[in-house]
Motif scaffolding. Structure first.
Motif, PDB file in Angstrom:
ATOM      1  N   HIS A   1     -11.779  -4.374   0.402  1.00 25.27           N
ATOM      2  CA  HIS A   1     -11.477  -3.904   1.900  1.00 25.27           C
ATOM      3  C   HIS A   1     -11.452  -3.813   3.251  1.00 25.27           C
ATOM      4  O   HIS A   1     -12.622  -4.152   3.466  1.00 25.27           O
ATOM      5  CB  HIS A   1     -10.944  -2.520   1.770  1.00 25.27           C
ATOM      6  CG  HIS A   1     -10.012  -1.679   0.636  1.00 25.27           C
ATOM      7  ND1 HIS A   1      -9.124  -1.977   0.244  1.00 25.27           N
ATOM      8  CD2 HIS A   1     -10.804  -1.123  -0.794  1.00 25.27           C
ATOM      9  CE1 HIS A   1      -8.119  -1.729  -1.064  1.00 25.27           C
ATOM     10  NE2 HIS A   1      -9.113  -1.058  -1.912  1.00 25.27           N
TER      11      HIS A   1
ATOM     12  N   CYS B   1      -9.735  -4.854   7.362  1.00 25.97           N
ATOM     13  CA  CYS B   1      -8.714  -4.965   8.536  1.00 25.97           C
ATOM     14  C   CYS B   1      -8.607  -5.341   9.192  1.00 25.97           C
ATOM     15  O   CYS B   1      -7.960  -5.362  10.511  1.00 25.97           O
ATOM     16  CB  CYS B   1      -8.423  -3.671   8.817  1.00 25.97           C
ATOM     17  SG  CYS B   1      -9.070  -1.637   7.584  1.00 25.97           S
TER      18      CYS B   1
ATOM     19  N   THR C   1       0.596 -14.277   4.219  1.00 24.58           N
ATOM     20  CA  THR C   1       1.322 -12.542   3.571  1.00 24.58           C
ATOM     21  C   THR C   1       0.283 -11.548   3.037  1.00 24.58           C
ATOM     22  O   THR C   1       0.209 -10.441   3.281  1.00 24.58           O
ATOM     23  CB  THR C   1       2.779 -13.021   3.286  1.00 24.58           C
ATOM     24  OG1 THR C   1       3.389 -13.535   4.044  1.00 24.58           O
ATOM     25  CG2 THR C   1       3.467 -11.828   2.518  1.00 24.58           C
ATOM     26  N   ALA C   2      -0.227 -12.596   2.081  1.00 26.35           N
ATOM     27  CA  ALA C   2      -0.805 -11.249   0.793  1.00 26.35           C
ATOM     28  C   ALA C   2      -2.262 -10.930   2.064  1.00 26.35           C
ATOM     29  O   ALA C   2      -2.563  -9.945   1.657  1.00 26.35           O
ATOM     30  CB  ALA C   2      -1.361 -12.453   0.096  1.00 26.35           C
TER      31      ALA C   2
ATOM     32  N   GLN D   1      -2.549 -10.401   4.791  1.00 23.33           N
ATOM     33  CA  GLN D   1      -1.897  -8.783   6.159  1.00 23.33           C
ATOM     34  C   GLN D   1      -1.618  -7.581   5.342  1.00 23.33           C
ATOM     35  O   GLN D   1      -1.719  -6.468   5.155  1.00 23.33           O
ATOM     36  CB  GLN D   1      -0.735  -9.517   6.515  1.00 23.33           C
ATOM     37  CG  GLN D   1      -0.639 -10.763   7.679  1.00 23.33           C
ATOM     38  CD  GLN D   1      -1.593  -9.852   9.019  1.00 23.33           C
ATOM     39  OE1 GLN D   1      -1.064  -8.985   8.925  1.00 23.33           O
ATOM     40  NE2 GLN D   1      -2.023 -11.559   9.936  1.00 23.33           N
ATOM     41  N   ASN D   2      -0.903  -8.237   3.808  1.00 23.52           N
ATOM     42  CA  ASN D   2      -0.532  -7.103   3.219  1.00 23.52           C
ATOM     43  C   ASN D   2      -1.691  -5.938   2.384  1.00 23.52           C
ATOM     44  O   ASN D   2      -1.888  -4.684   2.618  1.00 23.52           O
ATOM     45  CB  ASN D   2       0.227  -7.358   1.522  1.00 23.52           C
ATOM     46  CG  ASN D   2       2.146  -8.049   1.548  1.00 23.52           C
ATOM     47  OD1 ASN D   2       2.193  -7.292   3.088  1.00 23.52           O
ATOM     48  ND2 ASN D   2       1.826  -8.638   1.096  1.00 23.52           N
ATOM     49  N   ARG D   3      -2.429  -6.929   2.525  1.00 23.94           N
ATOM     50  CA  ARG D   3      -4.106  -5.944   1.758  1.00 23.94           C
ATOM     51  C   ARG D   3      -4.703  -6.044   3.149  1.00 23.94           C
ATOM     52  O   ARG D   3      -5.341  -4.287   2.821  1.00 23.94           O
ATOM     53  CB  ARG D   3      -5.534  -7.796   1.911  1.00 23.94           C
ATOM     54  CG  ARG D   3      -6.283  -6.273   0.767  1.00 23.94           C
ATOM     55  CD  ARG D   3      -6.238  -5.857  -0.698  1.00 23.94           C
ATOM     56  NE  ARG D   3      -7.642  -5.625  -0.985  1.00 23.94           N
ATOM     57  CZ  ARG D   3      -7.595  -5.526  -1.930  1.00 23.94           C
ATOM     58  NH1 ARG D   3      -7.143  -4.278  -2.740  1.00 23.94           N
ATOM     59  NH2 ARG D   3      -8.912  -4.833  -2.159  1.00 23.94           N
TER      60      ARG D   3
ATOM     61  N   GLN E   1      -3.116  -3.939   5.633  1.00 26.32           N
ATOM     62  CA  GLN E   1      -2.858  -2.999   5.620  1.00 26.32           C
ATOM     63  C   GLN E   1      -3.054  -1.288   4.530  1.00 26.32           C
ATOM     64  O   GLN E   1      -2.771  -0.864   4.583  1.00 26.32           O
ATOM     65  CB  GLN E   1      -1.112  -3.229   5.083  1.00 26.32           C
ATOM     66  CG  GLN E   1      -0.045  -3.595   6.849  1.00 26.32           C
ATOM     67  CD  GLN E   1      -0.686  -3.032   8.145  1.00 26.32           C
ATOM     68  OE1 GLN E   1      -0.212  -1.983   8.339  1.00 26.32           O
ATOM     69  NE2 GLN E   1      -1.177  -3.789   8.922  1.00 26.32           N
ATOM     70  N   LYS E   2      -2.803  -1.522   3.100  1.00 23.28           N
ATOM     71  CA  LYS E   2      -3.289  -1.257   2.427  1.00 23.28           C
ATOM     72  C   LYS E   2      -4.563  -0.498   2.396  1.00 23.28           C
ATOM     73  O   LYS E   2      -4.954   0.405   2.476  1.00 23.28           O
ATOM     74  CB  LYS E   2      -3.456  -2.616   0.568  1.00 23.28           C
ATOM     75  CG  LYS E   2      -2.044  -1.382   0.329  1.00 23.28           C
ATOM     76  CD  LYS E   2      -2.016  -2.810  -0.532  1.00 23.28           C
ATOM     77  CE  LYS E   2      -0.791  -2.973  -1.730  1.00 23.28           C
ATOM     78  NZ  LYS E   2      -1.197  -3.682  -3.437  1.00 23.28           N
TER      79      LYS E   2
ATOM     80  N   ASP F   1      -5.624   1.496  -5.231  1.00 21.61           N
ATOM     81  CA  ASP F   1      -5.443   0.274  -4.514  1.00 21.61           C
ATOM     82  C   ASP F   1      -6.459  -1.026  -4.221  1.00 21.61           C
ATOM     83  O   ASP F   1      -6.335  -1.661  -4.742  1.00 21.61           O
ATOM     84  CB  ASP F   1      -6.321   0.821  -2.242  1.00 21.61           C
ATOM     85  CG  ASP F   1      -4.745   1.560  -2.088  1.00 21.61           C
ATOM     86  OD1 ASP F   1      -4.832   1.742  -1.047  1.00 21.61           O
ATOM     87  OD2 ASP F   1      -3.630   1.351  -2.341  1.00 21.61           O
TER      88      ASP F   1
END
Length: 425
Positions: free
Chosen positions: A191, A193, A252-253, A255-257, A259-260, A389
């Motif tokens: 994870h 950010c 996109t992938a 960026q989504n990671r 956010q999660k 997650d």
């Protein structure tokens, strides 16, 4: 054992994916509960589809009526069909699907045998099966099944993937494949950010990622390129476009990671901060000494400097938990400029200042140090969200087959619904 759960309205797609495997000899049917069986004891897609479709009321308010799950034991597990069937039954019963029609497939097209289960999320009256905190409950169920059946814990799957993924070595060739293996492992296990935190993770694998912005016919596009590096972070090969690696690693992938990750990191910020604080209170004289003492705390540190040697970035990484945190994310007192000031004058240690960082004798409560042992509902939810997650839609593999399978599943979901009735006429 890791469970991957999805919901869809495409019953034909979910069944079609598994029955295609059966037709190719890459899967077999272990169990079909409450479903029609012909005289020879076989199950066909048309008959299973018709049985399940008939149980969905015409005016059903639930759109995603199909439950599709895969149960993935540790790659080293060798389980009999009987044991896999028993595990599937126990899992479905505990999750609340014991009375539902469902079919269990065992896939053997890759080295890691695993099972897929297709069922319905609504009963015969159109009432939705309880899916509240479904993934959290699923994790607790798989943990319990691991203990009951003496299975290898799923945590060892993640650790094995991290430990067995080597650094990118351009001398070995197959650079794109090496980069792909590292990127996919990191995207599944860690994870982060920001790209800075992602690059801090990549630093251990001789890789870096860069954002690129292009314009085509007046329209702006954002993208990513992955660049192999040496042990000092210097670029040693031609950048590889994310699109050349495949889906799930592009702009996109990522960026989504990110956010999660914002929600997933919350339970661990205080723990990382505590470890860093206790390390800094030992007054390490050099960056090398800091690195060594943090490793004793289970942390890796990545320090970024400009050409003049000034520290402008610092990231702390817990490889076991799969989390990377910039110093500033721990709090203002842990920002890069604080560490730059400290190493410029180690004789003055701000981390010993009780007014800024608290009493040196203070200790975090056991519930913070050991979140998995908490009994309160709030703390359980925080930890479960982190686990959810980390496991969401991704089994940590040690090879390349799992992501190909996932890509194939996504492709099938996008196809139009299989029209079984048209075939029958």
């Amino acid at each position: 054992m890791i469970a991957k759960i999805s919901s869809t309205e495409n019953l034909g797609g979910a069944l079609g994916y598994n029955f295609k495997k059966v037709e190719k000899g890459e899967a077999s049917i272990l169990l079909a509960a409450e479903l029609y069986q012909d005289k020879e004891g076989n199950y066909t897609m048309a008959e299973v589809f018709a049985d399940m479709q008939a149980l969905i009321p015409e005016k059903c308010r639930t759109k995603k009526t199909v439950f599709h799950c895969s149960l993935n034991p540790h790659p080293d597990e060798k389980l009999s069909d009987e044991r896999l069937t028993q595990i599937a039954k126990e899992y479905m019963e505990a999750l609340g699907y014991g009375n539902q029609p469902y079919i269990v497939f065992k896939h053997n097209d890759i080295a890691r045998e695993h099972i897929h289960i297709v069922s319905l999320r609504v009963d015969g009256e159109g009432k939705k099966i309880n899916d509240k905190f479904e993934k959290r409950r699923s994790k607790k169920i798989t943990d319990a099944l691991e203990r009951i059946f003496g299975l290898i814990p799923s945590s060892k799957v993640a650790n094995k993937a991290v430990e067995e993924t080597p650094k990118v070595d351009i001398g070995k060739g197959n650079i794109k494949e090496q980069v792909s293996n590292v990127v996919r492992m990191v995207m599944k296990h860690y994870h982060f950010c920001s790209l800075g935190e992602l690059n801090a993770i990549f630093s251990a694998y001789n890789l870096t990622v860069e954002e690129i912005k292009t314009e085509f016919r007046g329209k702006k596009y954002d993208g990513l390129v992955y660049v192999p590096t040496d042990d000092k972070g210097g670029k040693v090969s031609t950048p590889i476009n994310a699109s050349d690696i495949g889906r799930g690693v592009g702009y996109t992938a990522v960026q989504n990671r990110m956010q999660k990750s914002k929600q997933a990191i919350k339970p661990l910020i205080s723990i990382i901060r505590y470890r860093v604080l206790q390390t800094m209170r030992t007054s390490p004289k050099t960056e090398e000494e800091l690195q060594q003492r943090l490793e004793e705390q289970g942390l890796r540190v990545f320090i970024r400097k400009n050409e003049s040697g000034r520290i402008y970035g610092i990231t702390f990484i817990d490889d076991k938990e799969g989390i990377a945190l910039n110093g500033s994310r721990l709090g203002k007192g842990y920002a890069a400029n604080v560490f730059n000031a400290y190493f410029s004058n180690p004789a003055h240690n701000p981390f010993l200042d009780e007014t800024l960082y608290g009493s040196p004798s203070v200790r975090l409560e056991p519930s913070i140090l050991h979140p998995l042992q908490q009994n309160t509902e709030e703390s359980d939810n925080l930890v479960d969200e982190l686990i959810e997650d980390m496991a969401d839609g991704s089994f940590l593999s040690t090879g390349n087959d799992d992501w190909r399978e996932a890509a194939w599943q996504r492709k099938l979901r996008k196809l139009s619904k299989v029209n079984i009735r048209r075939r029958k006429h």
